[in-house]
Design a protein around this motif. Structure first.
Motif, PDB file in Angstrom:
ATOM      1  N   SER A  81      -0.556   8.552 -14.935  1.00 25.27           N
ATOM      2  CA  SER A  81       0.050   9.778 -15.463  1.00 25.27           C
ATOM      3  C   SER A  81      -0.394  10.050 -16.897  1.00 25.27           C
ATOM      4  CB  SER A  81       1.577   9.702 -15.388  1.00 25.27           C
ATOM      5  OG  SER A  81       2.068   8.679 -16.223  1.00 25.27           O
ATOM      6  N   GLN A  82      -0.702   8.993 -17.641  1.00 24.74           N
ATOM      7  CA  GLN A  82      -1.141   9.141 -19.017  1.00 24.74           C
ATOM      8  C   GLN A  82      -2.656   8.918 -19.153  1.00 24.74           C
ATOM      9  OE1 GLN A  82       0.753   9.951 -21.715  1.00 24.74           O
ATOM     10  NE2 GLN A  82       2.556  10.227 -20.416  1.00 24.74           N
ATOM     11  N   SER A  83      -3.397   9.140 -18.083  1.00 26.99           N
ATOM     12  CA  SER A  83      -4.832   8.859 -18.107  1.00 26.99           C
ATOM     13  C   SER A  83      -5.590   9.619 -19.207  1.00 26.99           C
ATOM     14  CB  SER A  83      -5.452   9.142 -16.733  1.00 26.99           C
ATOM     15  OG  SER A  83      -5.148  10.447 -16.288  1.00 26.99           O
ATOM     16  N   PRO A  84      -5.232  10.874 -19.552  1.00 26.01           N
ATOM     17  CA  PRO A  84      -5.948  11.511 -20.675  1.00 26.01           C
ATOM     18  C   PRO A  84      -5.751  10.753 -21.987  1.00 26.01           C
ATOM     19  CG  PRO A  84      -4.798  13.155 -19.370  1.00 26.01           C
ATOM     20  CD  PRO A  84      -4.314  11.829 -18.891  1.00 26.01           C
ATOM     21  N   LEU A  85      -4.537  10.277 -22.231  1.00 21.13           N
ATOM     22  CA  LEU A  85      -4.264   9.506 -23.445  1.00 21.13           C
ATOM     23  C   LEU A  85      -5.022   8.188 -23.433  1.00 21.13           C
ATOM     24  CD1 LEU A  85      -2.741   8.787 -26.037  1.00 21.13           C
ATOM     25  CD2 LEU A  85      -0.811   8.062 -24.605  1.00 21.13           C
ATOM     26  N   VAL A  86      -5.018   7.509 -22.284  1.00 23.63           N
ATOM     27  CA  VAL A  86      -5.720   6.226 -22.177  1.00 23.63           C
ATOM     28  C   VAL A  86      -7.212   6.420 -22.421  1.00 23.63           C
ATOM     29  CG1 VAL A  86      -6.285   4.310 -20.633  1.00 23.63           C
ATOM     30  CG2 VAL A  86      -3.983   5.290 -20.611  1.00 23.63           C
TER      31      VAL A  86
ATOM     32  N   ALA B 163       7.504  -4.300  -8.958  1.00 22.83           N
ATOM     33  CA  ALA B 163       8.067  -3.146  -9.660  1.00 22.83           C
ATOM     34  C   ALA B 163       7.422  -2.972 -11.027  1.00 22.83           C
ATOM     35  CB  ALA B 163       9.580  -3.317  -9.812  1.00 22.83           C
ATOM     36  N   LEU B 164       7.215  -4.072 -11.736  1.00 28.11           N
ATOM     37  CA  LEU B 164       6.571  -4.006 -13.044  1.00 28.11           C
ATOM     38  C   LEU B 164       5.137  -3.496 -12.919  1.00 28.11           C
ATOM     39  CD1 LEU B 164       6.778  -4.589 -16.067  1.00 28.11           C
ATOM     40  CD2 LEU B 164       6.019  -6.928 -15.593  1.00 28.11           C
ATOM     41  N   GLY B 165       4.416  -3.972 -11.912  1.00 30.22           N
ATOM     42  CA  GLY B 165       3.047  -3.514 -11.700  1.00 30.22           C
ATOM     43  C   GLY B 165       2.977  -2.039 -11.342  1.00 30.22           C
ATOM     44  N   ILE B 166       3.908  -1.582 -10.503  1.00 30.78           N
ATOM     45  CA  ILE B 166       3.933  -0.170 -10.108  1.00 30.78           C
ATOM     46  C   ILE B 166       4.265   0.706 -11.305  1.00 30.78           C
ATOM     47  CG2 ILE B 166       5.293   1.508  -8.796  1.00 30.78           C
ATOM     48  CD1 ILE B 166       3.169   0.168  -7.131  1.00 30.78           C
ATOM     49  N   ALA B 167       5.209   0.265 -12.145  1.00 33.62           N
ATOM     50  CA  ALA B 167       5.545   1.047 -13.338  1.00 33.62           C
ATOM     51  C   ALA B 167       4.347   1.147 -14.275  1.00 33.62           C
ATOM     52  CB  ALA B 167       6.740   0.415 -14.063  1.00 33.62           C
ATOM     53  N   ALA B 168       3.620   0.046 -14.444  1.00 35.22           N
ATOM     54  CA  ALA B 168       2.430   0.063 -15.305  1.00 35.22           C
ATOM     55  C   ALA B 168       1.345   0.958 -14.717  1.00 35.22           C
ATOM     56  CB  ALA B 168       1.908  -1.361 -15.496  1.00 35.22           C
TER      57      ALA B 168
ATOM     58  N   LEU C 216       9.655   7.619 -10.028  1.00 36.27           N
ATOM     59  CA  LEU C 216       9.194   6.240 -10.222  1.00 36.27           C
ATOM     60  C   LEU C 216      10.368   5.280 -10.288  1.00 36.27           C
ATOM     61  CD1 LEU C 216       7.025   4.090 -11.035  1.00 36.27           C
ATOM     62  CD2 LEU C 216       7.495   4.751 -13.409  1.00 36.27           C
ATOM     63  N   VAL C 217      11.427   5.649 -10.983  1.00 40.28           N
ATOM     64  CA  VAL C 217      12.605   4.782 -11.079  1.00 40.28           C
ATOM     65  C   VAL C 217      13.182   4.523  -9.693  1.00 40.28           C
ATOM     66  CG1 VAL C 217      14.957   4.600 -11.980  1.00 40.28           C
ATOM     67  CG2 VAL C 217      13.133   5.506 -13.431  1.00 40.28           C
ATOM     68  N   ALA C 218      13.256   5.569  -8.872  1.00 38.30           N
ATOM     69  CA  ALA C 218      13.751   5.385  -7.503  1.00 38.30           C
ATOM     70  C   ALA C 218      12.827   4.476  -6.708  1.00 38.30           C
ATOM     71  CB  ALA C 218      13.878   6.745  -6.820  1.00 38.30           C
TER      72      ALA C 218
ATOM     73  N   TRP D 109       0.822  -1.210   0.000  1.00 33.75           N
ATOM     74  CA  TRP D 109       0.000   0.000   0.000  1.00 33.75           C
ATOM     75  C   TRP D 109       0.854   1.257   0.000  1.00 33.75           C
ATOM     76  CZ3 TRP D 109      -4.620  -0.285  -1.616  1.00 33.75           C
ATOM     77  CH2 TRP D 109      -5.417  -1.413  -1.371  1.00 33.75           C
ATOM     78  N   GLN D 110       1.995   1.215   0.670  1.00 30.13           N
ATOM     79  CA  GLN D 110       2.903   2.362   0.640  1.00 30.13           C
ATOM     80  C   GLN D 110       3.436   2.590  -0.769  1.00 30.13           C
ATOM     81  OE1 GLN D 110       5.660   1.067   3.668  1.00 30.13           O
ATOM     82  NE2 GLN D 110       4.858   2.531   5.162  1.00 30.13           N
ATOM     83  N   ALA D 111       3.762   1.513  -1.454  1.00 32.63           N
ATOM     84  CA  ALA D 111       4.262   1.628  -2.830  1.00 32.63           C
ATOM     85  C   ALA D 111       3.185   2.200  -3.744  1.00 32.63           C
ATOM     86  CB  ALA D 111       4.722   0.264  -3.338  1.00 32.63           C
ATOM     87  N   ILE D 112       1.947   1.738  -3.574  1.00 30.68           N
ATOM     88  CA  ILE D 112       0.851   2.252  -4.405  1.00 30.68           C
ATOM     89  C   ILE D 112       0.614   3.734  -4.124  1.00 30.68           C
ATOM     90  CG2 ILE D 112      -1.636   2.115  -4.808  1.00 30.68           C
ATOM     91  CD1 ILE D 112      -1.397  -0.916  -4.385  1.00 30.68           C
ATOM     92  N   GLY D 113       0.623   4.104  -2.827  1.00 29.10           N
ATOM     93  CA  GLY D 113       0.443   5.506  -2.477  1.00 29.10           C
ATOM     94  C   GLY D 113       1.529   6.394  -3.065  1.00 29.10           C
ATOM     95  N   ALA D 114       2.779   5.920  -2.978  1.00 27.58           N
ATOM     96  CA  ALA D 114       3.877   6.682  -3.560  1.00 27.58           C
ATOM     97  C   ALA D 114       3.732   6.771  -5.075  1.00 27.58           C
ATOM     98  CB  ALA D 114       5.208   6.024  -3.195  1.00 27.58           C
ATOM     99  N   CYS D 115       3.279   5.689  -5.690  1.00 28.43           N
ATOM    100  CA  CYS D 115       3.081   5.677  -7.148  1.00 28.43           C
ATOM    101  C   CYS D 115       2.014   6.694  -7.551  1.00 28.43           C
ATOM    102  CB  CYS D 115       2.700   4.274  -7.595  1.00 28.43           C
ATOM    103  SG  CYS D 115       2.354   4.129  -9.364  1.00 28.43           S
ATOM    104  N   VAL D 116       0.912   6.750  -6.813  1.00 29.68           N
ATOM    105  CA  VAL D 116      -0.149   7.710  -7.122  1.00 29.68           C
ATOM    106  C   VAL D 116       0.386   9.138  -7.009  1.00 29.68           C
ATOM    107  CG1 VAL D 116      -2.368   8.624  -6.350  1.00 29.68           C
ATOM    108  CG2 VAL D 116      -2.012   6.148  -6.472  1.00 29.68           C
ATOM    109  N   ALA D 117       1.144   9.417  -5.953  1.00 30.91           N
ATOM    110  CA  ALA D 117       1.706  10.763  -5.775  1.00 30.91           C
ATOM    111  C   ALA D 117       2.654  11.114  -6.925  1.00 30.91           C
ATOM    112  CB  ALA D 117       2.436  10.847  -4.438  1.00 30.91           C
ATOM    113  N   LEU D 118       3.490  10.158  -7.318  1.00 31.05           N
ATOM    114  CA  LEU D 118       4.432  10.408  -8.412  1.00 31.05           C
ATOM    115  C   LEU D 118       3.714  10.558  -9.755  1.00 31.05           C
ATOM    116  CD1 LEU D 118       7.249   7.919  -7.374  1.00 31.05           C
ATOM    117  CD2 LEU D 118       7.411  10.417  -7.404  1.00 31.05           C
TER     118      LEU D 118
END
Length: 236
Positions: free
Chosen positions: A171-176, A160-165, A148-150, A4-13
Motif C-alpha cells: 500500500s505504501q509502495s510509492p513511499l518505499v 499476522a505480523l507478516g501479512i501486516a508488513a 487488514l485488521v479484520a 495463499w488465501q491470506a496473501i491474496g486478501a492482503c494484496v486486494a486490501l
C-alpha cells in the motif's frame, strides 16, 4: 484460511488502501533539504506505527469483542473534540501568523541561490521520524487498513505480523520506492527538481492547508457547542 488465501486478501486490501501521500510528503521534505537518514527515519517510523497498530487493534478486538465494544460516555467524546478543536485552531492561527512574518521577509536574491540545498527546520532525522509516526497514524482513516485488521484477526501471531508488513509494503509502495531511490543516491536530483516545483506551489498549498486546518477546528468546536446546548453530537 490458507496462507495463499491470506496473501491474496492482503494484496486486494493493499490495492484498496493504496496511498501515494507518504511519497508526496517525503518529496516535499526532500525539497526542503531532508537527507538519506531522514528519508529512512520517516519511512521506517511510518511502517512501525502501521504494523504495530494493526497488531494492537487485533489484541484489543480479542479482549473486547467477546464482551461487546463499550460505548464511550458523551463527556469523554466531548472532551476529546474540544481538545482537538483547540489544537487545530491554535495550529491554524500559528500558521497564519507565521506566513505573514515570512511574507515580509525578502526572498532569495536569484534562482541560483535558491537552488542551493538548505536544510530547513523539521527535516532532520529526529523530526522526520516523528513526522513518520504521525503520518502512520493517518492509516486509521483508511478502510483498507481496517480490512487488514479484520484479516489479521483471523491469523496466528507470526503470519499476522507478516501479512501486516506485506500490506504496508504494497500500500505504501510509492513511499518505499522513493526512499530506496534516495538511499541509492537519487536524492540530490530529486531534491533539485522538487525545490523548483515546491517554490511554485508552496504558497497556494500552504494557504489551502491552513484553511482546512481552521475549518476542521471550527467544525469540531461547533460540534462541542451543539453538544453543550442540546446534548447531542452532529459528528461522532
Amino acid at each position: 484460511m490458507t496462507g495463499w488465501q491470506a496473501i491474496g486478501a492482503c494484496v486486494a486490501l493493499s490495492i484498496a488502501g493504496f496511498d501515494p501521500f507518504g511519497a508526496l510528503a517525503l518529496l516535499a521534505a526532500t525539497a526542503r533539504g531532508a537527507g538519506r537518514a531522514a528519508a529512512v527515519a520517516f519511512t521506517a517510523a511510518g511502517a512501525a506505527v502501521i504494523v504495530a497498530t494493526a497488531m494492537l487493534l487485533d489484541l484489543v478486538a480479542v479482549a473486547l469483542l467477546p464482551h461487546g465494544v463499550p460505548q464511550l460516555p458523551d463527556v469523554v467524546w466531548g472532551t476529546v473534540e474540544a481538545l482537538a478543536a483547540a489544537g487545530l485552531l491554535f495550529w491554524g492561527i500559528r500558521r497564519l501568523r507565521s506566513r505573514r512574518r515570512d511574507g515580509a521577509r525578502p526572498g532569495p536574491a536569484d534562482d541560483t541561490a535558491a537552488e542551493v540545498p538548505r536544510r530547513l527546520r523539521g527535516t532532520g532525522t529526529a523530526a522526520m521520524a516523528l513526522a513518520g509516526l504521525a503520518y502512520g497514524l493517518t492509516v486509521l482513516g483508511d478502510p483498507g487498513f481496517w480490512g487488514l485488521v479484520a484479516l489479521v484477526h483471523r491469523l496466528d501471531a507470526g503470519p499476522a505480523l507478516g501479512i501486516a508488513a506485506l500490506w504496508w509494503l504494497l500500500s505504501q509502495s510509492p513511499l518505499v520506492a522513493l526512499a530506496v531511490a534516495i538511499v541509492l543516491g537519487a536524492g540530490d536530483p530529486v531534491g533539485r527538481w522538487m525545490r523548483r516545483a515546491w517554490r511554485r506551489v508552496v504558497g497556494p498549498l500552504g494557504r489551502i492547508g491552513t484553511a482546512l486546518i481552521l475549518l476542521a477546528g471550527l467544525a469540531l468546536g461547533a460540534d462541542v457547542v451543539l453538544w453543550l446546548s442540546t446534548g447531542a453530537f452532529l459528528i461522532g
